[in-house]
Write an enzyme that holds these catalytic residues in place. Structure first.
Site, PDB file in Angstrom:
ATOM      1  N   TYR A 101      43.915  11.166   4.441  1.00 43.94           N
ATOM      2  CA  TYR A 101      43.669  10.975   5.880  1.00 43.94           C
ATOM      3  C   TYR A 101      42.358  10.232   6.055  1.00 43.94           C
ATOM      4  CZ  TYR A 101      42.345  11.932  10.697  1.00 43.94           C
ATOM      5  OH  TYR A 101      41.948  11.779  11.999  1.00 43.94           O
ATOM      6  N   GLU A 189      42.895   5.471  13.176  1.00 41.36           N
ATOM      7  CA  GLU A 189      43.282   6.560  12.275  1.00 41.36           C
ATOM      8  C   GLU A 189      44.429   6.127  11.372  1.00 41.36           C
ATOM      9  OE1 GLU A 189      44.008  11.020  13.508  1.00 41.36           O
ATOM     10  OE2 GLU A 189      45.934   9.998  13.457  1.00 41.36           O
TER      11      GLU A 189
END
Ligand code: GDP
Ligand code: MN
Length: 379
Positions: A101, A189
């Site tokens: 992530y 993101e």
């Protein structure tokens, strides 16, 4: 504005961040054609403004045309958290070794950019933050200094990514930071950021929010076409009003963003739920007031309306005239409570006096007015 995944990937590609080759399509035949063009195996992915598409059945692998046809048929029209899928992204499938992530966003209180990196990607980061907060490596970046090579490298080591991809990951994260800053994003993101079985790092998903205030610096017209806006926000936007739709029943009109926010607080304090944030700015003339009332009146959830005006440069009697004229222009369903204060407030209240009724009340303090509006919303 929020980008769809495929738009986010196109945005990333402009900054040289590796993404898979793919095509955006809107029907089944085009999905098959796209799959043939990018080469099997492919992933058929719902393009909606919501996360968790995988869990909802909106991300499927296909190894041939029949499977593409089947998945495309099922995913088109699929409801994902209230968003109906109208666009599919067909991309060449990746062989995944690890899922990480990575994100950049603004930490307003720190007045710095916040980078988050975790070796536990693929799943929702909010869940990782709860279950295993130590698995998220955070860095704060001074916007003046930017993200240096050394800082990025320490960050990657701290996040315990596979050491063999350190150099690649540092390179990608610095590009992501450049995309985030130079691209004027509020959020960039990648979840999952993957290591492929060939050892390369790659953005498998993209979530990008662009800063609308920077639109004049860019050409974002094509992103604007896929924006889904709250119908109330759309109507307010067309009238040039600063409006944010909320879930409650007390419609709010205030002049000045600070006063509008305080108004939300005081409605909460009085036990009510605001239906919106609406700042009509300094002027508060009849046209603006009428437009604001129209937008709020069209919201079926609104049960009462709280107009909170503090006269500054705009004098109280001007505001009162504006409200009275606006009320003659718009047929308002919900009862209204007005709190008028500031410059020439008494003159303004005197003008309102003959118009007062059960459906139009005037209160001298913000709290009294909020209580009255909340009571009306609940009755
Ligand atoms: P989200 O569920 O909305 O976050 O959609 P993602 O784009 O993140 O995809 C969800 C999951 O699908 C990923 O975490 C992967 O596990 C899987 N996935 C997506 N694309 C591929 C791919 O190209 N190959 C493989 N093997 N899995 C994929
Ligand atoms: Mn994802």
């Amino acid at each position: 504005m929020d980008l769809l995944e495929y738009q986010g990937k196109q945005f990333f590609a402009q900054f040289d961040i590796p993404v898979s080759d793919g095509r955006a399509v809107t029907d089944v035949d085009a999905a098959v054609e796209a799959a043939e063009a990018v080469g099997y195996p492919v992933v058929v992915k719902a393009q909606v403004h919501a996360g968790g598409r995988g869990k909802a059945g909106g991300v499927k692998l296909a190894t041939n045309a029949d499977e593409v046809r089947e998945h495309a048929t099922n995913i088109l029209g699929l409801d994902i958290k209230g968003h109906i899928t109208r666009i599919l992204w067909i991309e060449h499938a990746s062989d995944i070794a690890s899922e990480y992530y990575a994100s950049f966003t603004l930490d307003r209180s720190a007045k710095k950019h916040l980078g988050m990196l975790s070796a536990e990607g693929g799943v929702e980061i909010e869940q990782v933050a709860v279950d295993n907060p130590d698995a998220i490596a955070k860095i704060w970046i001074d916007p003046v200094d930017g993200l240096s090579y050394n800082q990025a490298r320490e960050w990657v080591v701290q996040a315990k990514l596979d050491p063999s991809v350190t150099d690649d990951a540092v390179d990608l994260l610095r590009k992501l930071y450049t995309a985030y800053t130079e691209g004027d994003a509020d959020l960039a993101e990648i979840n999952p950021l993957i290591v492929k079985t060939d050892g390369k790092v790659h953005a498998l998903d993209a979530k990008v929010t662009l800063d609308d205030n920077a639109e004049f610096r860019h050409d974002w017209d094509e992103y604007a076409t896929t924006q889904v806006r709250d119908v109330r926000e759309q109507a307010a936007h067309e009238r040039g009003l600063q409006y944010v739709g909320l879930e409650g029943t007390v419609g709010i009109i205030a002049n000045g963003a600070g006063l509008a926010m305080s108004t939300l607080d005081v409605v909460n304090q009085a036990g009510g739920e605001p239906a919106n944030f609406l700042d009509i700015g300094g002027g508060a003339n009849a046209d603006v007031m009428a437009g604001a009332l129209q937008v709020i009146n069209d919201d079926p959830k609104v049960k009462s309306i709280f107009i909170n005006i503090f006269g500054g440069i705009t004098r109280g009697e001007e505001v009162a005239k504006g409200i009275i004229e606006a009320l003659s222009l718009v047929d308002i369903a919900a009862p209204i409570v007005i709190r008028l204060d500031g410059t020439n407030a008494e003159e303004g209240r005197a003008l309102l006096e003959p118009h007062l009724s059960d459906k139009l009340q005037s209160k001298s303090t913000m709290l009294e007015a909020a209580r009255a509006a909340v009571e009306l919303a609940e009755s």
